[in-house]
Write a protein that holds these residues in place. Structure first.
Motif, PDB file in Angstrom:
ATOM      1  N   UNK A   1      -8.171  25.954   3.291  1.00  0.00           N
ATOM      2  CA  UNK A   1      -8.752  25.124   2.231  1.00  0.00           C
ATOM      3  C   UNK A   1      -8.069  25.350   0.884  1.00  0.00           C
ATOM      4  N   UNK A   2      -7.690  26.586   0.624  1.00  0.00           N
ATOM      5  CA  UNK A   2      -6.941  26.825  -0.625  1.00  0.00           C
ATOM      6  C   UNK A   2      -5.595  26.114  -0.556  1.00  0.00           C
ATOM      7  N   UNK A   3      -4.979  26.118   0.627  1.00  0.00           N
ATOM      8  CA  UNK A   3      -3.716  25.398   0.796  1.00  0.00           C
ATOM      9  C   UNK A   3      -3.876  23.908   0.577  1.00  0.00           C
ATOM     10  N   UNK A   4      -4.940  23.354   1.164  1.00  0.00           N
ATOM     11  CA  UNK A   4      -5.202  21.923   0.976  1.00  0.00           C
ATOM     12  C   UNK A   4      -5.453  21.618  -0.495  1.00  0.00           C
ATOM     13  N   UNK A   5      -6.177  22.493  -1.160  1.00  0.00           N
ATOM     14  CA  UNK A   5      -6.443  22.310  -2.595  1.00  0.00           C
ATOM     15  C   UNK A   5      -5.145  22.330  -3.398  1.00  0.00           C
ATOM     16  N   UNK A   6      -4.261  23.250  -3.071  1.00  0.00           N
ATOM     17  CA  UNK A   6      -2.980  23.334  -3.780  1.00  0.00           C
ATOM     18  C   UNK A   6      -2.120  22.099  -3.503  1.00  0.00           C
ATOM     19  N   UNK A   7      -2.129  21.630  -2.260  1.00  0.00           N
ATOM     20  CA  UNK A   7      -1.401  20.399  -1.949  1.00  0.00           C
ATOM     21  C   UNK A   7      -1.975  19.236  -2.756  1.00  0.00           C
ATOM     22  N   UNK A   8      -3.318  19.185  -2.848  1.00  0.00           N
ATOM     23  CA  UNK A   8      -3.945  18.147  -3.658  1.00  0.00           C
ATOM     24  C   UNK A   8      -3.499  18.205  -5.099  1.00  0.00           C
ATOM     25  N   UNK A   9      -3.427  19.420  -5.650  1.00  0.00           N
ATOM     26  CA  UNK A   9      -2.958  19.579  -7.032  1.00  0.00           C
ATOM     27  C   UNK A   9      -1.520  19.091  -7.182  1.00  0.00           C
ATOM     28  N   UNK A  10      -0.704  19.335  -6.168  1.00  0.00           N
ATOM     29  CA  UNK A  10       0.692  18.869  -6.234  1.00  0.00           C
ATOM     30  C   UNK A  10       0.767  17.349  -6.305  1.00  0.00           C
ATOM     31  N   UNK A  11      -0.157  16.695  -5.602  1.00  0.00           N
ATOM     32  CA  UNK A  11      -0.087  15.235  -5.521  1.00  0.00           C
ATOM     33  C   UNK A  11      -0.868  14.522  -6.619  1.00  0.00           C
ATOM     34  N   UNK A  12      -1.723  15.248  -7.333  1.00  0.00           N
ATOM     35  CA  UNK A  12      -2.520  14.598  -8.385  1.00  0.00           C
ATOM     36  C   UNK A  12      -1.643  13.852  -9.399  1.00  0.00           C
ATOM     37  N   UNK A  13      -0.538  14.456  -9.898  1.00  0.00           N
ATOM     38  CA  UNK A  13       0.289  13.701 -10.864  1.00  0.00           C
ATOM     39  C   UNK A  13       0.939  12.457 -10.261  1.00  0.00           C
ATOM     40  N   UNK A  14       0.962  12.362  -8.934  1.00  0.00           N
ATOM     41  CA  UNK A  14       1.600  11.210  -8.292  1.00  0.00           C
ATOM     42  C   UNK A  14       0.639  10.053  -8.043  1.00  0.00           C
ATOM     43  N   UNK A  15      -0.623  10.226  -8.436  1.00  0.00           N
ATOM     44  CA  UNK A  15      -1.568   9.107  -8.316  1.00  0.00           C
ATOM     45  C   UNK A  15      -1.145   8.020  -9.293  1.00  0.00           C
ATOM     46  N   UNK A  16      -0.922   6.840  -8.774  1.00  0.00           N
ATOM     47  CA  UNK A  16      -0.464   5.733  -9.611  1.00  0.00           C
ATOM     48  C   UNK A  16      -1.637   5.098 -10.342  1.00  0.00           C
ATOM     49  N   UNK A  17      -1.305   4.423 -11.419  1.00  0.00           N
ATOM     50  CA  UNK A  17      -2.306   3.682 -12.176  1.00  0.00           C
ATOM     51  C   UNK A  17      -2.166   2.198 -11.877  1.00  0.00           C
ATOM     52  N   UNK A  18      -3.271   1.466 -11.972  1.00  0.00           N
ATOM     53  CA  UNK A  18      -3.194   0.014 -11.839  1.00  0.00           C
ATOM     54  C   UNK A  18      -4.046  -0.512 -10.704  1.00  0.00           C
ATOM     55  N   UNK A  19      -4.147  -1.834 -10.685  1.00  0.00           N
ATOM     56  CA  UNK A  19      -4.855  -2.549  -9.618  1.00  0.00           C
ATOM     57  C   UNK A  19      -4.107  -3.847  -9.382  1.00  0.00           C
ATOM     58  N   UNK A  20      -3.282  -3.843  -8.347  1.00  0.00           N
ATOM     59  CA  UNK A  20      -2.491  -5.033  -8.027  1.00  0.00           C
ATOM     60  C   UNK A  20      -3.430  -6.204  -7.755  1.00  0.00           C
ATOM     61  N   UNK A  21      -3.172  -7.322  -8.430  1.00  0.00           N
ATOM     62  CA  UNK A  21      -4.052  -8.477  -8.277  1.00  0.00           C
ATOM     63  C   UNK A  21      -4.117  -8.943  -6.830  1.00  0.00           C
ATOM     64  N   UNK A  22      -3.035  -8.755  -6.101  1.00  0.00           N
ATOM     65  CA  UNK A  22      -3.032  -9.189  -4.702  1.00  0.00           C
ATOM     66  C   UNK A  22      -4.028  -8.405  -3.864  1.00  0.00           C
ATOM     67  N   UNK A  23      -4.291  -7.161  -4.243  1.00  0.00           N
ATOM     68  CA  UNK A  23      -5.257  -6.351  -3.504  1.00  0.00           C
ATOM     69  C   UNK A  23      -6.673  -6.854  -3.754  1.00  0.00           C
ATOM     70  N   UNK A  24      -6.915  -7.345  -4.960  1.00  0.00           N
ATOM     71  CA  UNK A  24      -8.254  -7.812  -5.303  1.00  0.00           C
ATOM     72  C   UNK A  24      -8.579  -9.166  -4.685  1.00  0.00           C
ATOM     73  N   UNK A  25      -7.602  -9.812  -4.084  1.00  0.00           N
ATOM     74  CA  UNK A  25      -7.789 -11.160  -3.540  1.00  0.00           C
ATOM     75  C   UNK A  25      -8.042 -11.110  -2.030  1.00  0.00           C
ATOM     76  N   UNK A  26      -8.709 -12.143  -1.498  1.00  0.00           N
ATOM     77  CA  UNK A  26      -8.802 -12.241  -0.031  1.00  0.00           C
ATOM     78  C   UNK A  26      -7.405 -12.345   0.572  1.00  0.00           C
ATOM     79  N   UNK A  27      -7.236 -11.806   1.750  1.00  0.00           N
ATOM     80  CA  UNK A  27      -5.902 -11.781   2.359  1.00  0.00           C
ATOM     81  C   UNK A  27      -5.349 -13.170   2.605  1.00  0.00           C
TER      82      UNK A  27
END
Length: 1269
Positions: A805-831
């Motif tokens: 679990x500490x390993x998973x937590x550390x991996x999570x910390x590594x990936x936190x800065x890689x979380x992108x910002x935004x909401x693609x309009x295509x995702x908000x639309x019906x397929x």
């Protein structure tokens, strides 16, 4: 608002300039090439009936001019002809003078370019040494029997050509956000291309072919290679401004994005640091456990040992056990409340129903907020205030309707004659469309800044949108000429059409290979809602026409074409449709959760007994309580005027169900355990009272933690998040209140029904010969007691779990800065939305970024200081003026996202006053300088504005107007439409760029400066572009402290949240963590245990963030709300187990208390919150909407799985290692031991009425290996 504000008639200027100038510059098949000789002289006729006058071949000595010609030579070409002979006549010189004046309007802001341009053509036309660098290569005899020059070679040296080109290449044409080189050089990238363009014979260009050989000139000739003036010339009279000359520009400090990131090898420093920390922690854990093992003489796995002596002493002397006063108070309170609610169930239910009914009356004020502006931006935020100011000052942004037409085979070019014909017809049909019921057409609604012609950006505009002008033979050559020089092919609205605005999918300017036509209709926008409705009415007609595109083959050849489109109102309509299409999926998801919760509460035994022991009706009552709490919260806040958002509608029931169902299972299972322990000797009321007394504080702990955590989210300014936090906090608290009152009442009624052998769901029906009821621990509880708890509490397994679990937590910390910002309009639309194809085509084919306006306020432009702070095309402008900074930022577009030259109104206005531009500012002589001449007025009736001004107009700004004189001229300039004689007039390009106070009609409150972002293809690009624009505005304000500047673009209001969302998320989560720590510490009586809970919740949130990065879930308002929910559900997974551990008794080992917590509460947490949510979430995987699949299914699966693993696996292990000391609960709430009186299969039995109660080694018996009957 304007998409583009090009000069309306000036765009044909490039071709006309060369046409007129080159009528004076040709030669004949010359033989003599020596100094003092000409190769052409005078004009001898036309090449065709409608052609221009061409020069006569003349290979003779240069001619001494008379006095009048001499004066004219000096006036036009300069002092170098003061004592020289010439090869031109008065007629040639007159034409040269007239037409170079037109060029001066374009290049006058850069004196070096103007000087080089004038010298180049004066030398070519009039130099007495003309034969040294010009050679006639062909001539023609006219119908009047005169010889004219039809082609010539012009030898130009590299220094001359490169110097000429370099001095002009950066000059901006502000009105079109483009370059003067587009007009005079066809957009040339080097001097050779510029000269080739100048000399190419074309209908609207050179009247004959002029070649510029790059090979060595003949021995008898010397290329023209005079030193050209440089734009950064040492002579101040020729020095250009920064906007037009990079060499004189200031150097800006590097932008933050230009600094390199920190890396250790291929790893960034953040990841590298976390790896080092993790390695250190692992080594430390291994060392600690190794030392503990060394201290033990014998080691074995975990085995629970009954604590009879400890328990007996605690029960006999409760006052000596460790107790917590607040826990005692809460247990006593909940005991009394449970007893009352169980004794008077119908009174409790009635009062609660009355409260819910009265609160739900607020639904009459129910409103749903769908306006994105009001959802994501606080009304008092900078972005909202800036948008309001821009709309009120300059008018709201225009309404865009855009269409992409491509081949169904994407590899084929769209540019064919047949497809052009189809385009013409489509455009014409759209122009003729009438809306219903008001019969409005495009002409009634379109944006037309100058005249009545609508702004329609289309390839058809090269032929003035008239299909009769499309020639099936010459169309391709004409198309190539127009795309190379848009200014020679003006549409009916007289603004040049850049190829990248109307074509897509081409490479290297090969426009014939384009894969898409881009058709854009620009409509006016309004602040008045009633006028917006009329525009939306026409847009509806347009959508209906385009939806039927594939069915209009009767009159259009569309079988091989594909179309995608968007109207201004399309997105909002489709987003609302997206929500509606997923109502069924969401409903099924909730229904699955309801059914599971209802079925899972009961006991499944023999069939006759099952219909009695089932608790389906109790489960339904629990679900009704959840829905009632949501209804109450919505009713109260609707009454208070706080609107519901779709996030609230979609998420709050999920959240409250997650919390509420867990509590339902906990209360029911605890009641069942008490029933087992009491052997049926206690009344239902007492057992209910003990159940609530024992579990009430735990439920209060979770509810209070979540309520405060959500409530603190109400302090944020983003309306969607704030409203969600308020609704969630109240709904969770009301749900808690109803569960510890109404559900307890329902539980007592259900227990009495069971005792009386009445059928579930049909309590009026009784089973007379029902078999004995068997009360025993559930299979899940037994599995946890016998197998799961001993396994995870094994010493070696503990080490493995912690390391994992500490390993998973550390991996999570590594990936936190890689979380992108935004909401693609295509995702908000019906397929299956038509907008998905449109946005894909927009990314693939549209090569122009959105316009951006830099608005300057609090600048007194009537003073010289204010003018210098804004301008860029005068040597006296401040080095770091607004215009100069924007120009420098444009040159680093990869970080600034500024792609086009800025349209600076004050530069064009002040240059418009230049008296040398005789066709610009001209008064009617008898008007008292109040009325300007237009292009058709007689020159003798007009007087150039600044001709006699003292001090005179000059590039150093000393003679430019200030005060009332500035305002008087500016008001005239902004009302004057541009034309081919003077493209600098301001009506078309800057008609809405200046906001003058309506009170005194003198004070300039604000003005905007327009440029364009580079093409923005992703959410990152949009966010970075806005961030960069704000950075640039701050830089401008820093360098010009008296000025207030802000950037504005149509998309900023929607992306403003991302400027603050990381900080906002951190603030909300930190406040939630702190509140959880305070509440848990206060109610549990131990800060250390509160800290353990908070750490687990933090680990859950970090792990979910890491999964978001890996699973492409961006951070936005939707996912931020889900992160807040993650905190609440994380608390729910932890606090019940923690409290069961703490109140497990004093003196009992951590392992035993952890074991007891897992068995007593763990099964309820697993079967309640984990399985209920998991089944409901699985349904969301089948949704049509991408936004539900990404932001609900993916995130909720992550939250439930991660939360369950931490709450049921890691937390008990941590508590068993470093948990706080236990405390007693009091004699009414501790499970005491009982003596065996009857055994069945090695298990104690008690009989009570018609019930057989079996303890197969469950709670407190210590018989973990007993067999089941």
């Amino acid at each position: 608002m304007k998409l583009f504000s090009f000069p309306l008639r000036a765009s044909g200027l490039g071709g006309l300039i060369l046409w007129f100038i080159l009528t004076t510059v040709t030669s004949f098949a010359s033989e003599i090439h020596q100094e003092g000789y000409c190769v052409m002289h005078d004009q001898c006729g036309q090449k065709s009936v409608f052609g221009k006058q061409l020069n006569c071949p003349y290979n003779g000595p240069a001619i001494e001019p008379d006095d009048d010609l001499r004066l004219k030579l000096i006036e036009v070409c300069g002092s170098q002809f003061e004592n020289s002979k010439t090869c031109c006549t008065a007629n040639q010189l007159e034409d040269l003078d007239i037409n170079t004046k037109q060029v001066e309007t374009l290049v006058s802001s850069c004196p070096a370019c103007w000087k080089n341009f004038l010298d180049f053509f004066c030398t070519f036309t009039c130099s007495p040494n003309q034969s040294m660098f010009v050679n006639v290569t062909s001539t023609q005899v006219t119908q009047s029997n005169k010889t004219i020059v039809t082609s010539a070679d012009f030898f130009v040296g590299e220094d001359q050509g490169k110097g000429f080109y370099d001095s002009c290449k950066d000059i901006k044409f502000a009105a079109t956000n483009s370059y003067v080189m587009d007009f005079i050089g066809g957009g040339a990238k080097n001097y050779q291309d510029m000269l080739v363009y100048l000399g190419t014979e074309r209908p609207m260009g050179s009247p004959f072919q002029i070649n510029f050989p790059l090979d060595d000139s003949p021995d008898t000739m010397i290329p023209l290679n005079d030193r050209a003036k440089q734009c950064n010339d040492t002579d101040i009279n020729y020095r250009c401004s920064c906007v037009d000359c990079q060499s004189v520009c200031p150097i800006l400090k590097p932008a933050p994005e230009e600094y390199s990131s920190c890396y250790v090898g291929s790893l960034n420093c953040w990841t590298f640091g976390i790896i080092i920390i993790y390695a250190f922690l692992i080594i430390s854990v291994i060392i600690v456990f190794w030392f503990k093992n060394m201290q033990k003489s014998e080691y074995s796995g975990f085995e629970r040992v009954p604590n009879f002596e400890v328990r007996e002493e605690e029960l006999l002397n409760p006052e000596n056990s460790r107790r917590y006063w607040l826990n005692d108070i809460l247990q006593d309170y909940f005991y009394q409340q449970g007893f009352i609610c169980a004794k008077y169930p119908w009174h409790t239910i009635f009062l609660a129903a009355l409260f819910v009914f009265l609160a739900s009356l607020g639904w009459t004020f129910f409103e749903v907020e769908t306006d994105p502006v009001h959802l994501w931006v606080a009304p008092n935020s900078d972005s909202a205030l800036q948008k309001e100011f821009f709309d009120q000052s300059f008018g709201p942004f225009y309404r865009t309707q855009q269409i992409f037409i491509t081949n169904k085979d994407p590899t084929k070019s769209i540019v064919t004659y047949d497809n052009l014909e189809t385009l013409f017809k489509i455009e014409q049909h759209i122009r003729e469309l009438k809306s219903s019921p008001n019969n409005l057409t495009l002409q009634d609604l379109c944006f037309h800044p100058n005249g009545d012609e609508c702004i329609v950006q289309s390839v058809a505009g090269y032929w003035q949108s008239d299909i009769d002008n499309l020639d099936p033979v010459t169309w391709k050559n004409y198309f190539e000429a127009c795309t190379a020089m848009p200014s020679i092919c003006l549409p009916d609205f007289q603004q040049p059409l850049k190829p990248e605005m109307i074509l897509g999918g081409f490479e290297n300017n090969d426009y014939l290979s384009s894969k898409a036509f881009v058709l854009t209709f620009v409509l006016n926008n309004y602040v008045d809602k009633s006028k917006i409705i009329l525009a939306e009415e026409w847009e509806k007609s347009l959508r209906e026409y385009l939806f039927d595109f594939t069915n209009i083959n009767d009159y259009l050849n569309t079988t091989q074409l594909r179309i995608s489109f968007s109207t201004e109102s399309s997105l909002e309509i489709e987003l609302n449709k997206s929500t509606n299409t997923d109502i069924l999926t969401i409903s099924i998801s909730y229904l699955v959760m309801f059914l599971y919760a209802s079925l899972a509460l009961g006991n499944l035994t023999t069939l006759p007994r099952t219909i009695i022991d089932s608790k389906f009706m109790l489960g339904i009552c629990g679900i009704v309580i959840v829905l009632a709490s949501v209804s109450t919260s919505v009713g109260i806040f609707s009454f208070l005027g706080i609107k519901v958002t779709m996030i609230i509608a979609e998420v709050i029931p999920f959240l409250v169900l997650a919390v509420g169902v867990d509590n339902i299972f906990i209360l029911n299972h605890e009641f069942e355990r008490l029933t087992l322990k009491s052997l049926g000797n206690e009344s239902v009321e007492v057992r209910i009272a003990k159940t609530l007394g024992r579990m009430g504080p735990s439920i209060l702990l979770s509810a209070l933690s979540e309520t405060i955590a959500f409530g603190l989210g109400g302090i944020v300014t983003m309306p969607a998040v704030r409203n969600f936090a308020l609704y969630a906090a109240l709904a969770v608290w009301i749900d808690f209140s109803l569960q510890v009152t109404v559900f307890v009442a329902f539980l007592s009624l259900d227990a009495k029904r069971q005792d009386d052998d009445r059928i579930d769901c049909f309590p009026c029906a009784k089973v007379d010969s029902a078999p004995e009821r068997v009360d025993r621990e559930s299979l899940l509880q037994k599995w946890m007691r016998k197998y799961y708890a001993p396994l995870i509490l094994n010493h070696n397994v503990k080490i493995t779990i912690i390391i994992f679990f500490v390993g998973v937590f550390m991996v999570g910390l590594c990936f936190v800065p890689q979380v992108k910002l935004g909401l693609d309009q295509r995702i908000a639309l019906p397929s299956d939305s038509y907008l998905v194809d449109y946005f894909n085509d927009l990314d693939d084919y549209f090569l122009v970024g959105p316009p951006v306006y830099f608005v300057a306020k609090n600048v007194n432009v009537t003073t010289r200081q204010g003018q210098k702070a804004l301008c860029g095309r005068f040597g006296a402008c401040s080095q770091l003026s607004l215009a100069n900074i924007l120009e420098q930022e444009r040159k680093r577009s990869k970080v600034s996202y500024i792609a086009e030259p800025t349209a600076v109104w004050i530069d064009d206005f002040l240059h418009w006053l230049n008296p040398s531009l005789e066709m610009c500012c001209r008064f009617k002589k008898d008007s008292g300088q109040s009325e300007l001449c237009d292009i058709d007025d007689d020159e003798n009736e007009c007087k150039v504005c600044y001709e006699d001004h003292d001090p005179k107009w000059n590039i150093t700004m000393t003679g430019l107007p200030q005060g009332d004189e500035f305002l008087r001229y500016m008001n005239l300039w902004i009302q004057t439409p541009p034309n081919e004689e003077c493209p600098l007039a301001g009506k078309a390009a800057f008609g809405d760029a200046i906001y003058i106070s309506p009170e005194d009609n003198k004070t300039i409150i604000a003005s905007h400066f327009r440029t364009f972002h580079s093409p923005l293809k992703s959410q990152h690009d949009y966010i970075a572009a806005q961030h960069s624009a704000k950075r640039i505005s701050k830089l401008i304000q820093k360098e010009n402290p008296d000025m207030e500047v802000f950037p504005y673009s149509i998309f900023y209001i929607f992306f403003d949240q991302y400027e603050h969302i990381v900080r906002l998320a951190a603030e909300i989560l930190m406040l939630a963590f702190i509140s959880i720590w305070v509440v848990t510490s206060l109610l549990l009586g131990t800060f250390w245990t509160g800290f353990i809970v908070v750490c687990h919740v933090i680990m859950i949130v970090i792990d979910v963030l890491g999964i978001m990065a890996l699973w492409n879930v961006s951070l936005n308002a939707v996912s931020m709300v889900n992160l807040v929910i993650c905190v609440g559900i994380g608390v729910e997974f932890c606090v019940h187990i923690v409290r069961a551990f703490i109140v497990g008794g004093e003196g009992i080992s951590r392992d035993d208390r952890a074991h007891r917590a897992i068995v007593d509460v763990g099964s309820s947490v697993f079967s309640g919150i984990t399985m209920t949510k998991f089944f409901g979430i699985l349904v969301l995987a089948f949704t049509r909407s991408k936004i539900f699949e990404v932001y609900y299914f993916r995130m909720y699966v992550s939250i439930v799985i991660v939360g369950a693993l931490h709450g049921l696996l890691l937390l008990p292990v941590v508590l068993s290692l470093i948990g706080d000391e236990g405390m007693g609960s009091g004699e009414n709430f501790d499970y005491d031991m009982f003596d065996d009186e009857e055994m069945l299969g090695g298990m104690p039995i008690r009989r009570a009425d018609n019930r057989m109660l079996i303890d197969d080694g469950g709670i407190e018996s210590g018989e973990s290996d007993a067999e089941e009957i």
